[in-house]
Enzyme design. Sequence first.
Site, PDB file in Angstrom:
ATOM      1  N   LYS A   1       0.859  -1.186   0.000  1.00 21.20           N
ATOM      2  CA  LYS A   1       0.000   0.000   0.000  1.00 21.20           C
ATOM      3  C   LYS A   1       0.893   1.233   0.000  1.00 21.20           C
ATOM      4  O   LYS A   1       1.528   1.548   1.014  1.00 21.20           O
ATOM      5  CB  LYS A   1      -0.919   0.043   1.217  1.00 21.20           C
ATOM      6  CG  LYS A   1      -2.000   1.093   0.990  1.00 21.20           C
ATOM      7  CD  LYS A   1      -2.633   1.610   2.248  1.00 21.20           C
ATOM      8  CE  LYS A   1      -1.833   2.677   2.923  1.00 21.20           C
ATOM      9  NZ  LYS A   1      -1.697   3.942   2.152  1.00 21.20           N
TER      10      LYS A   1
ATOM     11  N   GLU B   1      11.068   1.634   9.593  1.00 16.93           N
ATOM     12  CA  GLU B   1      11.953   2.771   9.336  1.00 16.93           C
ATOM     13  C   GLU B   1      11.116   4.018   9.588  1.00 16.93           C
ATOM     14  O   GLU B   1      10.194   4.317   8.825  1.00 16.93           O
ATOM     15  CB  GLU B   1      12.477   2.711   7.902  1.00 16.93           C
ATOM     16  CG  GLU B   1      13.341   1.462   7.693  1.00 16.93           C
ATOM     17  CD  GLU B   1      13.982   1.354   6.326  1.00 16.93           C
ATOM     18  OE1 GLU B   1      13.508   2.029   5.399  1.00 16.93           O
ATOM     19  OE2 GLU B   1      14.942   0.588   6.186  1.00 16.93           O
TER      20      GLU B   1
ATOM     21  N   CYS C   1      13.704  11.588   5.720  1.00 12.99           N
ATOM     22  CA  CYS C   1      13.847  11.209   7.130  1.00 12.99           C
ATOM     23  C   CYS C   1      15.252  11.476   7.651  1.00 12.99           C
ATOM     24  O   CYS C   1      15.449  11.614   8.851  1.00 12.99           O
ATOM     25  CB  CYS C   1      13.509   9.734   7.290  1.00 12.99           C
ATOM     26  SG  CYS C   1      14.491   8.716   6.161  1.00 12.99           S
TER      27      CYS C   1
ATOM     28  N   GLU D   1      10.043  16.110  15.184  1.00  9.86           N
ATOM     29  CA  GLU D   1      10.359  16.109  13.751  1.00  9.86           C
ATOM     30  C   GLU D   1       9.419  17.072  13.038  1.00  9.86           C
ATOM     31  O   GLU D   1       8.197  16.980  13.167  1.00  9.86           O
ATOM     32  CB  GLU D   1      10.177  14.694  13.191  1.00  9.86           C
ATOM     33  CG  GLU D   1      10.505  14.606  11.715  1.00  9.86           C
ATOM     34  CD  GLU D   1      10.188  13.235  11.110  1.00  9.86           C
ATOM     35  OE1 GLU D   1       9.065  12.736  11.303  1.00  9.86           O
ATOM     36  OE2 GLU D   1      11.068  12.672  10.445  1.00  9.86           O
TER      37      GLU D   1
HETATM   38  P1  NAD Z   1       2.687   8.214   7.680  1.00 10.04           P
HETATM   39  O1  NAD Z   1       3.072   7.407   8.858  1.00 10.04           O
HETATM   40  O2  NAD Z   1       1.655   9.256   7.825  1.00 10.04           O
HETATM   41  O3  NAD Z   1       2.167   7.273   6.500  1.00 10.04           O
HETATM   42  C1  NAD Z   1       2.963   6.229   5.976  1.00 10.04           C
HETATM   43  C2  NAD Z   1       2.056   5.162   5.403  1.00 10.04           C
HETATM   44  O4  NAD Z   1       1.327   4.541   6.460  1.00 10.04           O
HETATM   45  C3  NAD Z   1       1.032   5.671   4.402  1.00 10.04           C
HETATM   46  O5  NAD Z   1       0.929   4.730   3.350  1.00 10.04           O
HETATM   47  C4  NAD Z   1      -0.242   5.718   5.239  1.00 10.04           C
HETATM   48  O6  NAD Z   1      -1.419   5.597   4.477  1.00 10.04           O
HETATM   49  C5  NAD Z   1      -0.058   4.506   6.137  1.00 10.04           C
HETATM   50  N1  NAD Z   1      -0.793   4.529   7.401  1.00 10.04           N
HETATM   51  C6  NAD Z   1      -1.123   5.599   8.161  1.00 10.04           C
HETATM   52  N2  NAD Z   1      -1.757   5.199   9.280  1.00 10.04           N
HETATM   53  C7  NAD Z   1      -1.838   3.845   9.232  1.00 10.04           C
HETATM   54  C8  NAD Z   1      -2.389   2.834  10.090  1.00 10.04           C
HETATM   55  N3  NAD Z   1      -2.972   3.151  11.250  1.00 10.04           N
HETATM   56  N4  NAD Z   1      -2.286   1.546   9.710  1.00 10.04           N
HETATM   57  C9  NAD Z   1      -1.675   1.195   8.558  1.00 10.04           C
HETATM   58  N5  NAD Z   1      -1.150   2.109   7.695  1.00 10.04           N
HETATM   59  C10 NAD Z   1      -1.220   3.406   8.034  1.00 10.04           C
HETATM   60  O7  NAD Z   1       4.049   8.813   7.108  1.00 10.04           O
HETATM   61  P2  NAD Z   1       4.214   9.846   5.916  1.00 10.04           P
HETATM   62  O8  NAD Z   1       3.695  11.159   6.385  1.00 10.04           O
HETATM   63  O9  NAD Z   1       3.702   9.226   4.671  1.00 10.04           O
HETATM   64  O10 NAD Z   1       5.809   9.901   5.784  1.00 10.04           O
HETATM   65  C11 NAD Z   1       6.612  10.801   6.488  1.00 10.04           C
HETATM   66  C12 NAD Z   1       7.251  10.117   7.690  1.00 10.04           C
HETATM   67  O11 NAD Z   1       8.005   8.986   7.245  1.00 10.04           O
HETATM   68  C13 NAD Z   1       8.237  10.987   8.423  1.00 10.04           C
HETATM   69  O12 NAD Z   1       8.072  10.818   9.801  1.00 10.04           O
HETATM   70  C14 NAD Z   1       9.597  10.436   7.991  1.00 10.04           C
HETATM   71  O13 NAD Z   1      10.655  10.682   8.882  1.00 10.04           O
HETATM   72  C15 NAD Z   1       9.285   8.989   7.866  1.00 10.04           C
HETATM   73  N6  NAD Z   1      10.254   8.320   6.982  1.00 10.04           N
HETATM   74  C16 NAD Z   1      11.191   7.478   7.525  1.00 10.04           C
HETATM   75  C17 NAD Z   1      12.148   6.878   6.712  1.00 10.04           C
HETATM   76  C18 NAD Z   1      13.202   5.954   7.268  1.00 10.04           C
HETATM   77  O14 NAD Z   1      13.841   5.264   6.475  1.00 10.04           O
HETATM   78  N7  NAD Z   1      13.425   5.915   8.572  1.00 10.04           N
HETATM   79  C19 NAD Z   1      12.123   7.127   5.344  1.00 10.04           C
HETATM   80  C20 NAD Z   1      11.165   7.992   4.837  1.00 10.04           C
HETATM   81  C21 NAD Z   1      10.219   8.584   5.663  1.00 10.04           C
END
Ligand code: NAD
Length: 489
Positions: free
Chosen positions: A176, A252, A286, A388
């Site tokens: 997804k 991650e 990130c 963050e």
């Molecule tokens: P997010 O957590 O809002 O969403 C990520 C994914 O999770 C999306 O596909 C979303 O639809 C899904 N999701 C949301 N709630 C969910 C739930 N309850 N159950 C299942 N799926 C769910 O993150 P974002 O805003 O898309 O991305 C930004 C974040 O990602 C930042 O915090 C960033 O630091 C982090 N990030 C981390 C890395 C790493 O490698 N550590 C890399 C990239 C981004």
Amino acid sequence: MKQYRNYIGGRFVDSDRCFDDVDPADGRVVARVHEANRAMVDAAIAAARSAVAGPWGKMPVADRAALLYRVADEIERRFDDFLEAEMSDTGKPTALASTLDIPRGAANFRVFADILKTAPLESFMTDLPGGAQALNYTVRKPLGVVGIISPWNLPLLLLTWKVAPALACGNAVVCKPSEETPGTATLLAEAMDAVGMPPGVFNLVHGFGPGSAGEFITTSPDIDAITFTGESRTGSAIMRAAAEHVRPISFELGGKNAAIVFADCDFEKTVDGMMRAIYMNSGQVCLCSERVFVERPLHDRFVQALTERLAAVRLGWPKDPQTTMGPLISAEHRDKVLGYYALARDEGARIVAGGGVPSFGDARDNGFWIEPTVIAGLPDSARCMKEEIFGPICHISVFDDEAEVIRRANDTRYGLAATIWTSNLNRAHRVSQAMKVGLAWVNSWFLRDLRTPFGGTGLSGIGREGGMHSMNFYSELTNVCIRIDQEPT
Ligand code: NAD
């Protein structure tokens, strides 16, 4: 209008419920996305389960690797389509997407095909009393059906970072992508279809998190493992879902990364490197440095050089090769980042550069742009120094000695990445090893060898991916122990 459909059991599947895919550069709707309902997610999981039980699960390594190479070739053959979709979903400039996102999407498949062909297995010969021996060796098997949930900031790069090793290990996947960035994931499904990936091996479902496809995947008892990249808070909700059926997870998550600039650094290279480390992808990586610590003798010169470089940043249309920075992903995310700009002021920060919303006098005024920003003057305890922000902003602090800066850089619940700039070799090793992070870069940032471990400590994640670390996460290992008697019987 473009339609982004689900890909289930080798077929593209419509839904009667759709949502808009918006270009953040100008707020235009660029596609309609077919949201998967629970029955569709269950069908995807069932298709994946059949694929693992079928020929895919027993396919010789050389054939599986050959398919992965073909996926990489197909991404490259359709490079321009992937580029266009990534740019219209994220607004990121062509200069970035064409050199990072799309090439890494292809590279992820090649790297894990190579690793699959050369991955070693452990074996131990154990001496037993009386001269007998035991031969122990490990066999690697697929975990089964892996649920993959990915974010919007590096959509193709981060999705393929998980899909490639999961498939290399013989699993089937249900993916997804973020609801903000469904485009390149849909093209990846087309690529899988075009290269003849067996039906059910790669499934794609579109939707949101809670009450939608994300939750349907993570709460399904038929998912064998979950790998997730996204916010730490979402990770904690997914962890609760994974606990229910005791599934392995790989996370991650977010970061609040420190950069440490020593006075003995190579100044020009450091300023160049820090411009990338703070502002790449509008600060939506990130790994970006939101907390910058500069040694006192260099502080004023560094702040001045950084603000001069900021004045030259070109906020422009994604297709313009001169553009160096794009918008934020959505109106909602811009509100969040602007909320932190306001909080910084409330907490007593000095706005050194930026701090507002640019005005263009064209369609970009309907997009989600924000000025790249530098702030200063906050105590380490301020919320803006702890949480963050995930936008084009950094706080610059001054420091006086090494022990002090190590303590302050480590004063965070996150632990993803650090970047250290110095020409003193001993200090480079000493300070980088003292960082409580998964990734410490010296005189560089986001320099990746895909065989190395990638991940974070604390709120930044659980586990490591990359090279054999991914192979081990996406495999079930069985140890076989054979007793060998010395006497013929
Ligand atoms: P997010 O957590 O809002 O969403 C990520 C994914 O999770 C999306 O596909 C979303 O639809 C899904 N999701 C949301 N709630 C969910 C739930 N309850 N159950 C299942 N799926 C769910 O993150 P974002 O805003 O898309 O991305 C930004 C974040 O990602 C930042 O915090 C960033 O630091 C982090 N990030 C981390 C890395 C790493 O490698 N550590 C890399 C990239 C981004």
